[in-house]
Design a protein around this motif. Structure first.
Motif, PDB file in Angstrom:
ATOM      1  N   ASP A 217       3.514  77.898  17.451  1.00  0.00           N
ATOM      2  CA  ASP A 217       2.981  76.606  17.904  1.00  0.00           C
ATOM      3  C   ASP A 217       3.220  75.481  16.901  1.00  0.00           C
ATOM      4  O   ASP A 217       2.782  74.349  17.113  1.00  0.00           O
ATOM      5  N   GLN A 219       1.893  75.267  14.004  1.00  0.00           N
ATOM      6  CA  GLN A 219       0.734  75.156  13.120  1.00  0.00           C
ATOM      7  C   GLN A 219       0.505  76.433  12.304  1.00  0.00           C
ATOM      8  O   GLN A 219      -0.533  76.608  11.693  1.00  0.00           O
ATOM      9  N   ASN A 221       0.596  79.461  13.773  1.00  0.00           N
ATOM     10  CA  ASN A 221       0.205  80.516  14.703  1.00  0.00           C
ATOM     11  C   ASN A 221       1.462  81.032  15.408  1.00  0.00           C
ATOM     12  O   ASN A 221       2.131  80.278  16.122  1.00  0.00           O
ATOM     13  N   ARG A 270       7.882  76.450  15.339  1.00  0.00           N
ATOM     14  CA  ARG A 270       7.427  76.004  16.652  1.00  0.00           C
ATOM     15  C   ARG A 270       8.465  76.369  17.717  1.00  0.00           C
ATOM     16  O   ARG A 270       9.657  76.221  17.494  1.00  0.00           O
ATOM     17  N   ASN A 271       7.966  76.844  18.851  1.00  0.00           N
ATOM     18  CA  ASN A 271       8.782  77.189  20.010  1.00  0.00           C
ATOM     19  C   ASN A 271       9.358  78.594  19.885  1.00  0.00           C
ATOM     20  O   ASN A 271       8.859  79.411  19.119  1.00  0.00           O
ATOM     21  N   CYS A 312       7.490  79.223  28.627  1.00  0.00           N
ATOM     22  CA  CYS A 312       6.751  79.220  27.361  1.00  0.00           C
ATOM     23  C   CYS A 312       7.261  78.104  26.450  1.00  0.00           C
ATOM     24  O   CYS A 312       6.469  77.390  25.811  1.00  0.00           O
ATOM     25  N   GLN A 313       8.580  77.952  26.388  1.00  0.00           N
ATOM     26  CA  GLN A 313       9.165  76.890  25.565  1.00  0.00           C
ATOM     27  C   GLN A 313       8.669  75.514  26.007  1.00  0.00           C
ATOM     28  O   GLN A 313       8.329  74.662  25.180  1.00  0.00           O
ATOM     29  N   ARG A 315       5.918  74.738  27.733  1.00  0.00           N
ATOM     30  CA  ARG A 315       4.481  74.552  27.480  1.00  0.00           C
ATOM     31  C   ARG A 315       4.215  74.239  26.003  1.00  0.00           C
ATOM     32  O   ARG A 315       3.394  73.377  25.676  1.00  0.00           O
ATOM     33  N   ILE A 316       4.917  74.925  25.112  1.00  0.00           N
ATOM     34  CA  ILE A 316       4.738  74.660  23.686  1.00  0.00           C
ATOM     35  C   ILE A 316       5.222  73.254  23.340  1.00  0.00           C
ATOM     36  O   ILE A 316       4.554  72.519  22.597  1.00  0.00           O
ATOM     37  N   GLY A 319       2.878  70.552  23.969  1.00  0.00           N
ATOM     38  CA  GLY A 319       1.699  70.505  23.109  1.00  0.00           C
ATOM     39  C   GLY A 319       0.568  71.395  23.561  1.00  0.00           C
ATOM     40  O   GLY A 319      -0.549  71.295  23.044  1.00  0.00           O
ATOM     41  N   GLY A 321       0.270  74.559  23.127  1.00  0.00           N
ATOM     42  CA  GLY A 321       0.034  75.697  22.247  1.00  0.00           C
ATOM     43  C   GLY A 321       0.624  76.983  22.811  1.00  0.00           C
ATOM     44  O   GLY A 321       1.357  76.969  23.806  1.00  0.00           O
ATOM     45  N   LEU A 322       0.301  78.096  22.197  1.00  0.00           N
ATOM     46  CA  LEU A 322       0.818  79.384  22.648  1.00  0.00           C
ATOM     47  C   LEU A 322       0.227  79.753  23.999  1.00  0.00           C
ATOM     48  O   LEU A 322      -0.976  79.588  24.222  1.00  0.00           O
TER      49      LEU A 322
END
Length: 492
Positions: A217, A219, A221, A270-271, A312-313, A315-316, A319, A321-322
């Protein structure tokens, strides 16, 4: 509801089609770009809107950052999905999009900069407790190089720091080969990547190539979606990929996946990305590189985990998140993918060109066909030789292999030579079915994977029979056109 209303896909072929299908499912407007040579390609027809790109050669058009950003502005694009290849790992492109206020569906430029350089990424992996194969950087001091190489121990594998795809890679078996191999690798690296830096690592004989799919994400995570086996390669290019890796002890599987996840977390990745490892026969594994993009082989992960990685890509990047927690991910069954390429296996895999005269996609339980070709399309040397991917899922590995092999045998692709029969032979090979895989498998088994070539007459008969088996082809060849059909039987 998606925060993105319009997404441009900066790619072509099967990956552009695959991304566009997810965009349609999410009710996001899709914009395709294309060079004139691709004007009749499937991704152009599939997108909601398609915009031409100018370029003296097709690849130059798809790499033209300024032109693509101009299309984004004209079409009110919110985000760009790069697919893989082309601009997918271009930090300059990401920075230019950011300056234009357009989101990039992928990692940030800093991650690309860190992981795109093999020497830098290896240092980062080592600093974060991820095992790295013993190695040396290669400067121009020949005497110092010889001494360092002797201390490291032969055989060695020389690599380009900025490289990929096997370019700039040389195997060195002894000291007598070192200077010439280093010079050749440095020249090749400079020619292909504009960066002559090279390094050498201890060559692992008969290794396996294992990679870990990660999602982060940004951050810190990060979660993983298991590993993929990518050991079946020809000239450093993957041919067959599968998930999970066969004959891998669970404790080793867990250790490799956790190492990949830990590295991505340390980078605040991220991603979607993939952390790649070399697995030695003794069970030791070493960081190889990180690909900061979606991989060609991502469908096998999707099939065993029941996820859409492109969604998933998105949505991340929005912003959100996972999309799930590690505990929510449960692997089901086994999946295998093969790369269908325009080439001639019987002629040392020479690239093939031609016009797709007939395409019958494989059908059957557990089969998936990710393609970007259509009947009547010209296959030229302008792009990579991969035409499509065929993927099969089964309750266990042998079932997936059986389904995939049958799908390849049932498929029809006429007009351009391809490797479908060769792939089917791999899937039926007893060593493959036993899971005895390593990166030299296809070279080692080359003789057993060959078949005597068909004579020209038999090949012509088989092609004609396949074509006549299609109703559209029979109608075009055999039906009497109007107005003659209405006149009836007559002679002149």
């Amino acid at each position: 509801m998606s925060a993105f209303r319009t997404v441009l896909v900066a790619n072509r072929g099967e990956i552009a089609c695959r991304v566009i299908r997810t965009l349609k499912r999410l009710n996001i407007r899709s914009v395709a770009v294309y060079h004139h040579e691709d004007r009749a390609a499937p991704h152009v027809a599939l997108a909601d809107i398609a915009v031409p790109l100018q370029g003296a050669v097709p690849t130059a058009a798809y790499l033209d950052t300024a032109q693509i950003i101009a299309v984004c502005k004209a079409q009110n694009v919110d985000a760009v999905h790069p697919g893989y290849g082309f601009l997918s790992e271009n930090a300059g492109f990401v920075a230019a999009l950011n300056d234009a206020g357009i989101a990039f569906i992928g990692p940030d430029a800093e991650s690309m900069h860190l992981m795109g350089d093999k020497i830098r990424s290896r240092d980062f992996a080592r600093a974060n407790g991820v095992p790295v194969a013993p190695s040396i950087e290669i400067g121009v001091d020949a005497a110092g190089l010889a001494e360092a190489a002797k201390a490291l121990g032969y055989p060695l594998l020389i690599k380009a720091s900025a490289g990929g795809g096997g370019k700039g890679m040389k195997v060195v078996r002894n000291a007598a080969e070192l200077a010439e191999a280093a010079s050749a690798a440095r020249g090749e690296a400079q020619r292909y990547f504009g960066d002559g830096r090279i390094y050498a690592e201890r060559l692992i004989e008969r290794p396996r190539h294992i990679e870990v799919q990660v999602l982060g994400d940004g951050q810190g995570n990060v979660l993983h979606l298991g590993e993929r086996e990518c050991s079946l390669q020809r000239r450093y290019q993957k041919i067959v990929e599968e998930a999970p890796a066969p004959n891998l002890p669970e404790n080793l599987r867990d250790a490799i996946c956790e190492a990949g996840r830990r590295l991505a977390a340390a980078a605040r990745y991220r991603n979607a990305g993939t952390v790649e490892f070399i697995l030695a026969p003794d069970g030791a594994f070493y960081f190889l590189e990180m690909n900061t993009r979606l991989q060609v082989e991502h469908p096998v992960t999707e099939m065993v985990y029941g996820v859409d990685l492109v969604e998933c890509q998105i949505r991340i990047a929005e912003g959100a998140g996972l999309p799930f927690a590690q505990a929510d991910l449960h692997r089901q069954g086994h999946a295998i993918e093969v790369r269908l390429c325009a080439e001639e296996p019987e002629r040392d895999f020479r690239p093939a060109i031609g016009k797709v005269g007939l395409l019958r996609e494989p059908q059957g339980l557990g089969l998936r066909f990710d393609g970007g070709i259509r009947e009547g399309q010209m296959i030229t040397p302008a792009f990579d030789s991969m035409l499509a991917k065929v993927i099969a899922h089964g309750a266990h590995r042998n079932e997936a292999a059986m389904r995939l092999r049958q799908g390849l045998l049932d498929m029809a692709l006429l007009g351009v030579s391809n490797n479908s029969d060769y792939l089917a032979r791999i899937l039926a090979h007893p060593e493959f079915l036993a899971g005895k895989l390593h990166t030299g498998f296809l070279v080692e088994q080359a003789e057993s994977l060959q078949v005597p070539p068909l004579n020209a007459e038999a090949l012509a008969i088989a092609s004609a029979a396949a074509a006549l088996g299609q109703a559209d082809t029979r109608r075009l060849l055999l039906d009497v056109p109007e107005p003659h059909a209405s006149i009836g039987f007559w002679r002149n």
